[in-house]
Design a protein around this motif. Structure first.
Motif, PDB file in Angstrom:
ATOM      1  N   MET A  98       0.836  -1.193   0.000  1.00 15.76           N
ATOM      2  CA  MET A  98       0.000   0.000   0.000  1.00 15.76           C
ATOM      3  C   MET A  98       0.874   1.246   0.000  1.00 15.76           C
ATOM      4  O   MET A  98       1.979   1.256   0.557  1.00 15.76           O
ATOM      5  N   THR A  99       0.385   2.297  -0.634  1.00 14.66           N
ATOM      6  CA  THR A  99       1.120   3.551  -0.729  1.00 14.66           C
ATOM      7  C   THR A  99       0.284   4.671  -0.121  1.00 14.66           C
ATOM      8  O   THR A  99      -0.832   4.461   0.357  1.00 14.66           O
ATOM      9  N   ALA A 119      -2.965   3.647  13.164  1.00 15.43           N
ATOM     10  CA  ALA A 119      -2.203   2.923  12.142  1.00 15.43           C
ATOM     11  C   ALA A 119      -2.085   3.774  10.881  1.00 15.43           C
ATOM     12  O   ALA A 119      -1.009   3.846  10.265  1.00 15.43           O
ATOM     13  N   ALA A 120      -3.168   4.433  10.490  1.00 11.38           N
ATOM     14  CA  ALA A 120      -3.134   5.304   9.306  1.00 11.38           C
ATOM     15  C   ALA A 120      -2.192   6.481   9.521  1.00 11.38           C
ATOM     16  O   ALA A 120      -1.508   6.929   8.590  1.00 11.38           O
ATOM     17  N   ARG A 125       4.173   7.604   7.405  1.00  7.00           N
ATOM     18  CA  ARG A 125       4.011   8.937   8.004  1.00  7.00           C
ATOM     19  C   ARG A 125       2.645   9.557   7.715  1.00  7.00           C
ATOM     20  O   ARG A 125       2.470  10.766   7.791  1.00  7.00           O
ATOM     21  N   GLY A 126       1.684   8.706   7.388  1.00  2.59           N
ATOM     22  CA  GLY A 126       0.327   9.203   7.266  1.00  2.59           C
ATOM     23  C   GLY A 126      -0.363   8.888   5.956  1.00  2.59           C
ATOM     24  O   GLY A 126       0.061   9.364   4.906  1.00  2.59           O
ATOM     25  N   VAL A 127      -1.400   8.058   6.017  1.00  6.01           N
ATOM     26  CA  VAL A 127      -2.265   7.822   4.863  1.00  6.01           C
ATOM     27  C   VAL A 127      -3.685   8.207   5.275  1.00  6.01           C
ATOM     28  O   VAL A 127      -4.001   8.320   6.466  1.00  6.01           O
ATOM     29  N   GLU A 128      -4.553   8.394   4.304  1.00  2.80           N
ATOM     30  CA  GLU A 128      -5.921   8.792   4.598  1.00  2.80           C
ATOM     31  C   GLU A 128      -6.709   7.613   5.171  1.00  2.80           C
ATOM     32  O   GLU A 128      -6.445   6.455   4.853  1.00  2.80           O
TER      33      GLU A 128
END
Length: 353
Positions: A98-99, A119-120, A125-128
């Protein structure tokens, strides 16, 4: 505003996003998410109970809108909100390649929202992430405002981050599957909003609230979003949302989480109100009104724990700073304020309960 029986509340924090409140929204989750995010990989995080009820509906809806779904399902309960599950989620995301253009989806109550949101916040360093609360408690409280965390043996929510969701989808049909105990958990937090900000909301709980769930949730969310917009990172006004939580978190911890969050917060609100009134720090009769409403809602208002036990557990509370602890006290119903108390006076203060 309300469109097609869906209440849309816009939150203007570090990320601007909408909270959608309505009935039958789960089947449209994919469409509602695709409005703000192009189809991508979606990691659905949920506990075993909630996933069994709603996982297939949400996954199918997402896949029908072009999303590729994977799922992380963990045992229900507060004990699962731990660093080990956090690591498992981000490790799964890495294995799935995942990116930052992909999303996490929190499907469930407060434990799921806190765990998935953190976790997000930490993956790459941060996903939506998207919040889909399935309990009243999560709908009015933890799904709004971007606080995410896991528990440590030393206390609740001691490791976490501020990470706002991209959208919150609240399908109030989900509440029909809640048992009375879990439903009451959410009502405790809803009553809290009345004590700290809205006497008219608080008065609602003295009457018949059947059929009022959607409106109550919308009012609570509006109060919280106003506070979050004014103080997103908890340096001032947002502290008012902690009314009942210092004692509540201590009760939870000392019960080894056998007492659930809302029930513990109810005890915390009653205890703190009684102590504040005994010390002349709030309007006479405030504690009695709080106890009456909480009792009507089927919530506890007392604890057999001693003031010493509660004070000791509260020393690890996030609201402690140096030699003082910030307590939220009701000035009267509809108004609250922060009162700093020396740590060495906390036990004496709590003895007034």
């Amino acid at each position: 505003m309300t469109e097609n029986k869906v209440t849309r509340i816009n939150v203007r924090a570090s990320r601007q996003y909408d909270i959608l409140i309505g009935r039958g929204l789960l089947g449209s989750a994919g469409k509602l998410i695709s409005e703000i995010h192009a189809p991508c990989k979606a990691l659905i995080v949920s506990d075993d109970t909630v996933f069994g009820l709603y996982g297939k509906t949400v996954q199918t809806s997402l896949e029908n809108s072009g999303f590729s779904c994977e799922c992380f399902v963990f045992p229900h309960g507060e004990a699962s909100k731990n660093p080990q599950n956090l690591i498992q989620i981000v490790s799964l995301a890495a294995k799935l390649h995942m990116t930052r253009s992909d999303i996490f989806v929190a499907l469930g109550g407060g434990v799921t929202g806190d765990l998935c949101g953190f976790a997000a916040a930490t993956y790459m360093r941060g996903v939506e992430f998207i919040g889909i609360p399935t309990t009243v408690l999560a709908a009015v409280d933890s799904s709004v405002g971007g606080k995410t965390a896991v528990d440590l043996p030393e206390g609740k929510n001691l490791m976490g981050a501020f990470h706002q969701p991209s959208r919150v989808i609240c399908d109030t049909e989900c509440f029909k599957t809640l048992d009375s105990h879990t439903f009451a958990d959410g009502l405790a937090e809803a009553a809290k909003y009345g004590v700290i900000r809205s006497e008219s909301l608080f008065r609602r709980f003295s009457g018949d609230i059947s059929g009022e769930t959607d409106n109550i949730i919308a009012e609570c969310v509006t109060i919280k979003k106003d506070i979050v917009e004014a103080d997103e990172f908890d340096h001032g006004e947002r502290a008012l949302l902690n009314f009942g939580h210092t004692v509540g978190h201590a009760v939870e911890k000392l019960s080894e989480f056998k007492i659930t969050h809302g029930h513990a917060v109810a005890i915390g609100m009653a205890v703190i109100a009684k102590c504040a009134e005994a010390y002349g720090l709030c309007e006479n009769g405030t504690a009695k009104r709080i106890v009456e409403v909480l009792t009507k809602l089927g919530l506890p208002t007392e604890t057999e724990l001693s003031a010493r036990e509660i004070a000791s557990a509260a020393l690890n509370d996030k609201k402690a700073s140096g030699k003082t602890l910030s307590l939220v006290l009701p000035e009267k119903i509809g108004q609250a304020y922060v009162h700093d108390i020396p740590l060495n006076e906390l036990e004496s203060f709590l003895s007034a309960k």
